[in-house]
Design a protein around this motif. Structure first.
Motif, PDB file in Angstrom:
ATOM      1  N   ASP A  66       0.836  -1.212   0.000  1.00 48.69           N
ATOM      2  CA  ASP A  66       0.000   0.000   0.000  1.00 48.69           C
ATOM      3  C   ASP A  66       0.864   1.252   0.000  1.00 48.69           C
ATOM      4  O   ASP A  66       0.575   2.235  -0.714  1.00 48.69           O
ATOM      5  CB  ASP A  66      -0.920   0.007   1.221  1.00 48.69           C
ATOM      6  CG  ASP A  66      -1.956  -1.109   1.168  1.00 48.69           C
ATOM      7  OD1 ASP A  66      -2.227  -1.606   0.056  1.00 48.69           O
ATOM      8  OD2 ASP A  66      -2.491  -1.489   2.236  1.00 48.69           O
TER       9      ASP A  66
ATOM     10  N   HIS B 178       1.098   4.069  -3.106  1.00 50.54           N
ATOM     11  CA  HIS B 178       0.786   5.494  -2.948  1.00 50.54           C
ATOM     12  C   HIS B 178       1.931   6.358  -3.455  1.00 50.54           C
ATOM     13  O   HIS B 178       1.694   7.406  -4.096  1.00 50.54           O
ATOM     14  CB  HIS B 178       0.506   5.815  -1.480  1.00 50.54           C
ATOM     15  CG  HIS B 178       0.200   7.265  -1.240  1.00 50.54           C
ATOM     16  ND1 HIS B 178      -0.957   7.871  -1.657  1.00 50.54           N
ATOM     17  CD2 HIS B 178       0.948   8.243  -0.646  1.00 50.54           C
ATOM     18  CE1 HIS B 178      -0.943   9.149  -1.318  1.00 50.54           C
ATOM     19  NE2 HIS B 178       0.216   9.403  -0.708  1.00 50.54           N
TER      20      HIS B 178
ATOM     21  N   THR C 155       1.594   8.938  -6.492  1.00 49.67           N
ATOM     22  CA  THR C 155       1.940  10.344  -6.274  1.00 49.67           C
ATOM     23  C   THR C 155       2.879  10.841  -7.362  1.00 49.67           C
ATOM     24  O   THR C 155       2.707  11.941  -7.910  1.00 49.67           O
ATOM     25  CB  THR C 155       2.596  10.511  -4.893  1.00 49.67           C
ATOM     26  OG1 THR C 155       1.681  10.105  -3.875  1.00 49.67           O
ATOM     27  CG2 THR C 155       2.988  11.964  -4.652  1.00 49.67           C
TER      28      THR C 155
ATOM     29  N   HIS D 224      -2.997  16.771   1.350  1.00 50.16           N
ATOM     30  CA  HIS D 224      -3.800  15.550   1.361  1.00 50.16           C
ATOM     31  C   HIS D 224      -2.937  14.321   1.022  1.00 50.16           C
ATOM     32  O   HIS D 224      -3.045  13.279   1.672  1.00 50.16           O
ATOM     33  CB  HIS D 224      -4.956  15.666   0.366  1.00 50.16           C
ATOM     34  CG  HIS D 224      -5.720  14.381   0.190  1.00 50.16           C
ATOM     35  ND1 HIS D 224      -6.577  13.888   1.150  1.00 50.16           N
ATOM     36  CD2 HIS D 224      -5.733  13.480  -0.844  1.00 50.16           C
ATOM     37  CE1 HIS D 224      -7.096  12.752   0.729  1.00 50.16           C
ATOM     38  NE2 HIS D 224      -6.594  12.480  -0.475  1.00 50.16           N
ATOM     39  N   ALA D 225      -2.074  14.468   0.002  1.00 54.83           N
ATOM     40  CA  ALA D 225      -1.204  13.359  -0.387  1.00 54.83           C
ATOM     41  C   ALA D 225      -0.267  12.989   0.764  1.00 54.83           C
ATOM     42  O   ALA D 225      -0.006  11.799   1.006  1.00 54.83           O
ATOM     43  CB  ALA D 225      -0.401  13.721  -1.632  1.00 54.83           C
ATOM     44  N   ARG D 226       0.238  14.023   1.451  1.00 55.48           N
ATOM     45  CA  ARG D 226       1.139  13.740   2.563  1.00 55.48           C
ATOM     46  C   ARG D 226       0.425  13.028   3.699  1.00 55.48           C
ATOM     47  O   ARG D 226       0.970  12.129   4.325  1.00 55.48           O
ATOM     48  CB  ARG D 226       1.767  15.037   3.075  1.00 55.48           C
ATOM     49  CG  ARG D 226       2.834  14.816   4.152  1.00 55.48           C
ATOM     50  CD  ARG D 226       3.206  16.120   4.821  1.00 55.48           C
ATOM     51  NE  ARG D 226       2.059  16.731   5.470  1.00 55.48           N
ATOM     52  CZ  ARG D 226       1.564  16.356   6.657  1.00 55.48           C
ATOM     53  NH1 ARG D 226       2.088  15.333   7.294  1.00 55.48           N
ATOM     54  NH2 ARG D 226       0.536  16.975   7.172  1.00 55.48           N
ATOM     55  N   ARG D 227      -0.822  13.423   3.974  1.00 58.98           N
ATOM     56  CA  ARG D 227      -1.579  12.781   5.050  1.00 58.98           C
ATOM     57  C   ARG D 227      -1.886  11.320   4.713  1.00 58.98           C
ATOM     58  O   ARG D 227      -1.826  10.441   5.583  1.00 58.98           O
ATOM     59  CB  ARG D 227      -2.878  13.557   5.311  1.00 58.98           C
ATOM     60  CG  ARG D 227      -2.664  14.880   6.032  1.00 58.98           C
ATOM     61  CD  ARG D 227      -3.990  15.475   6.505  1.00 58.98           C
ATOM     62  NE  ARG D 227      -4.856  15.828   5.377  1.00 58.98           N
ATOM     63  CZ  ARG D 227      -4.832  17.006   4.758  1.00 58.98           C
ATOM     64  NH1 ARG D 227      -3.979  17.952   5.149  1.00 58.98           N
ATOM     65  NH2 ARG D 227      -5.652  17.258   3.745  1.00 58.98           N
ATOM     66  N   VAL D 228      -2.205  11.059   3.443  1.00 53.90           N
ATOM     67  CA  VAL D 228      -2.445   9.669   3.030  1.00 53.90           C
ATOM     68  C   VAL D 228      -1.166   8.855   3.168  1.00 53.90           C
ATOM     69  O   VAL D 228      -1.177   7.718   3.660  1.00 53.90           O
ATOM     70  CB  VAL D 228      -2.967   9.619   1.583  1.00 53.90           C
ATOM     71  CG1 VAL D 228      -3.064   8.162   1.105  1.00 53.90           C
ATOM     72  CG2 VAL D 228      -4.335  10.296   1.492  1.00 53.90           C
ATOM     73  N   PHE D 229      -0.046   9.447   2.738  1.00 53.50           N
ATOM     74  CA  PHE D 229       1.236   8.742   2.874  1.00 53.50           C
ATOM     75  C   PHE D 229       1.561   8.474   4.341  1.00 53.50           C
ATOM     76  O   PHE D 229       2.019   7.381   4.701  1.00 53.50           O
ATOM     77  CB  PHE D 229       2.353   9.577   2.238  1.00 53.50           C
ATOM     78  CG  PHE D 229       3.722   8.976   2.424  1.00 53.50           C
ATOM     79  CD1 PHE D 229       4.175   7.970   1.590  1.00 53.50           C
ATOM     80  CD2 PHE D 229       4.546   9.407   3.448  1.00 53.50           C
ATOM     81  CE1 PHE D 229       5.428   7.410   1.762  1.00 53.50           C
ATOM     82  CE2 PHE D 229       5.798   8.852   3.635  1.00 53.50           C
ATOM     83  CZ  PHE D 229       6.246   7.849   2.793  1.00 53.50           C
ATOM     84  N   ASP D 230       1.331   9.477   5.175  1.00 53.01           N
ATOM     85  CA  ASP D 230       1.625   9.319   6.601  1.00 53.01           C
ATOM     86  C   ASP D 230       0.766   8.220   7.211  1.00 53.01           C
ATOM     87  O   ASP D 230       1.248   7.439   8.053  1.00 53.01           O
ATOM     88  CB  ASP D 230       1.395  10.645   7.326  1.00 53.01           C
ATOM     89  CG  ASP D 230       1.803  10.579   8.789  1.00 53.01           C
ATOM     90  OD1 ASP D 230       3.007  10.420   9.047  1.00 53.01           O
ATOM     91  OD2 ASP D 230       0.912  10.658   9.658  1.00 53.01           O
ATOM     92  N   ARG D 231      -0.495   8.118   6.776  1.00 54.32           N
ATOM     93  CA  ARG D 231      -1.361   7.057   7.305  1.00 54.32           C
ATOM     94  C   ARG D 231      -0.836   5.677   6.906  1.00 54.32           C
ATOM     95  O   ARG D 231      -0.770   4.772   7.734  1.00 54.32           O
ATOM     96  CB  ARG D 231      -2.792   7.269   6.791  1.00 54.32           C
ATOM     97  CG  ARG D 231      -3.771   6.245   7.363  1.00 54.32           C
ATOM     98  CD  ARG D 231      -5.225   6.611   7.041  1.00 54.32           C
ATOM     99  NE  ARG D 231      -5.506   6.549   5.610  1.00 54.32           N
ATOM    100  CZ  ARG D 231      -5.710   7.612   4.832  1.00 54.32           C
ATOM    101  NH1 ARG D 231      -5.663   8.830   5.352  1.00 54.32           N
ATOM    102  NH2 ARG D 231      -5.969   7.461   3.544  1.00 54.32           N
ATOM    103  N   HIS D 232      -0.464   5.534   5.629  1.00 50.86           N
ATOM    104  CA  HIS D 232       0.099   4.249   5.189  1.00 50.86           C
ATOM    105  C   HIS D 232       1.428   3.961   5.899  1.00 50.86           C
ATOM    106  O   HIS D 232       1.702   2.816   6.274  1.00 50.86           O
ATOM    107  CB  HIS D 232       0.329   4.269   3.676  1.00 50.86           C
ATOM    108  CG  HIS D 232      -0.926   4.170   2.871  1.00 50.86           C
ATOM    109  ND1 HIS D 232      -1.854   3.159   3.057  1.00 50.86           N
ATOM    110  CD2 HIS D 232      -1.417   4.953   1.857  1.00 50.86           C
ATOM    111  CE1 HIS D 232      -2.862   3.320   2.199  1.00 50.86           C
ATOM    112  NE2 HIS D 232      -2.618   4.401   1.475  1.00 50.86           N
TER     113      HIS D 232
END
Length: 356
Positions: free
Chosen positions: A217, A221, A225, A240-248
């Motif tokens: 995952d 991402h 990106t 938003h992209a950074r937050r998704v990356f941080d979650r993964h």
């Protein structure tokens, strides 16, 4: 399980000759190591009693062979000769052990090379529909990280899985020869460590497979990106992209920590259980030596303890190898999913010419 590991055995079958050579080198190394430890009894007997009388048959054989070279009745010469022989035997033991590792290194490198080639060849022949709904980052993770994990875990544990059982069997056979009852008590205690490590290994494999999914995952991402970087910048969606990356990244890191902690627990846990068994053997054996009718001499008991302590390391290595093998099976499962996928049918040569 048989189907999942079938491809691995297929890769290894062309190296059976080298694996047999590894087995033979290590068998010689174990026998030389046992010979070194059997020198402890005559050495201790010379120091404590000043005589070589009353040795066990195996030690007596070594002393009789040594008497062909030096005068064993002279204490100074005997002690020096025993030390020199022990050093030479241990030198040969390490040389044969290194020879086994040298051969095994070529097997690991060749298998990983073949595995990567097979994976790449398979990927380029898969139909485009196979990649629909699949993230390319996950495919990269399988082709690169999972292949590396197989080399690091399964192939890394292969030598231990070949060598350590034989090492344990040889040592246990000699221990039974020295004192059967004491060895029987020890064998009743050793399986406890295997049961504990076995449960840990099962849990480790499950967590390792989840970790592979989390990594897929994360890489997907990153790939998405990079592919859509212009769109992200155009809509000012970097946050938003950074937050998704941080979650993964958090999910993968948390899962990976669980894997590391369980993998690192296998070695100290097996060592603790091994030391506990050694302490129990010390108590039981000490009773045998100090009883009014001793069934074991002090010198032979010292030899026994020294040899029994050598069983702990192979058992520890074997338990660690089993845990590593279990962890590597999760990577092998993911690679097998790609290798077992149906390929795109290839048109016959004449059809391709007619199309052209």
């Amino acid at each position: 399980m048989r189907r999942k590991t079938g491809f691995l055995f297929y890769l290894l079958r062309r190296y059976y000759g080298r694996l047999l050579l590894v087995f033979l080198f290590n068998t010689v190394s174990v026998l030389l190591s046992i010979a070194v430890f059997m020198m402890i009894e005559p050495f201790c007997r010379l120091l404590f009693r000043g005589t070589l009388d009353g040795l066990s048959p195996v030690s007596a054989f070594f002393v009789s062979e040594l008497s062909r070279v030096v005068d064993v009745t002279a204490m100074g010469q005997s002690v020096a000769a025993l030390v020199v022989v022990a050093i030479l035997l241990y030198l040969l033991k390490n040389l044969t052990g290194y020879a086994a590792q040298w051969v095994m290194a070529s097997v690991r490198g060749d298998v990983l090379y073949t595995l990567r080639n097979r994976l790449y060849e398979k990927v380029v022949h898969l139909p485009l529909g196979y990649f629909t709904g699949r993230r390319s980052g996950d495919m990269v993770s399988r082709a690169v990280n999972d292949a590396h994990d197989i080399e690091y875990t399964i192939l890394g544990a292969l030598r231990s899985l070949i060598v350590e059982p034989v090492t344990v069997l040889f040592y246990i056979a000699v221990l039974f020869y020295i004192h059967a009852r004491l060895s029987l008590y020890a064998l009743l205690l050793l399986p406890v460590s295997f049961l504990v490590i076995g449960r840990l290994s099962h849990s480790l494999r499950r967590d390792a497979r989840t970790s592979k999914l989390r990594l897929g995952d994360l890489l997907s991402h990153v790939e998405e990106t990079l592919a859509g970087l212009r769109v992200i910048k155009g809509f000012n969606a970097q946050g938003h992209a950074r937050r998704v990356f941080d979650r993964h990244n958090v999910r993968f890191s948390d899962q990976q920590r669980k894997v590391y902690r369980k993998a690192d627990l296998a070695s100290p846990l097996s060592e603790f259980l091994g030391v506990t068994v050694v302490m129990a053997v010390l108590v039981i054996g000490g009773i045998q030596v100090l009883s009014p009718t001793p069934t074991l001499t002090a010198e032979l008991f010292i030899t026994y303890i020294a040899m029994f302590s050598q069983v702990i390391n192979p058992v520890k290595s074997l338990s660690t190898a089993v845990a590593s093998y279990k962890r590597g099976l999760s990577a092998l499962d993911r690679i097998n999913e790609v290798l077992d996928a149906g390929e795109e049918p290839v048109a016959p040569a004449q059809d391709r010419k007619s199309v052209v």
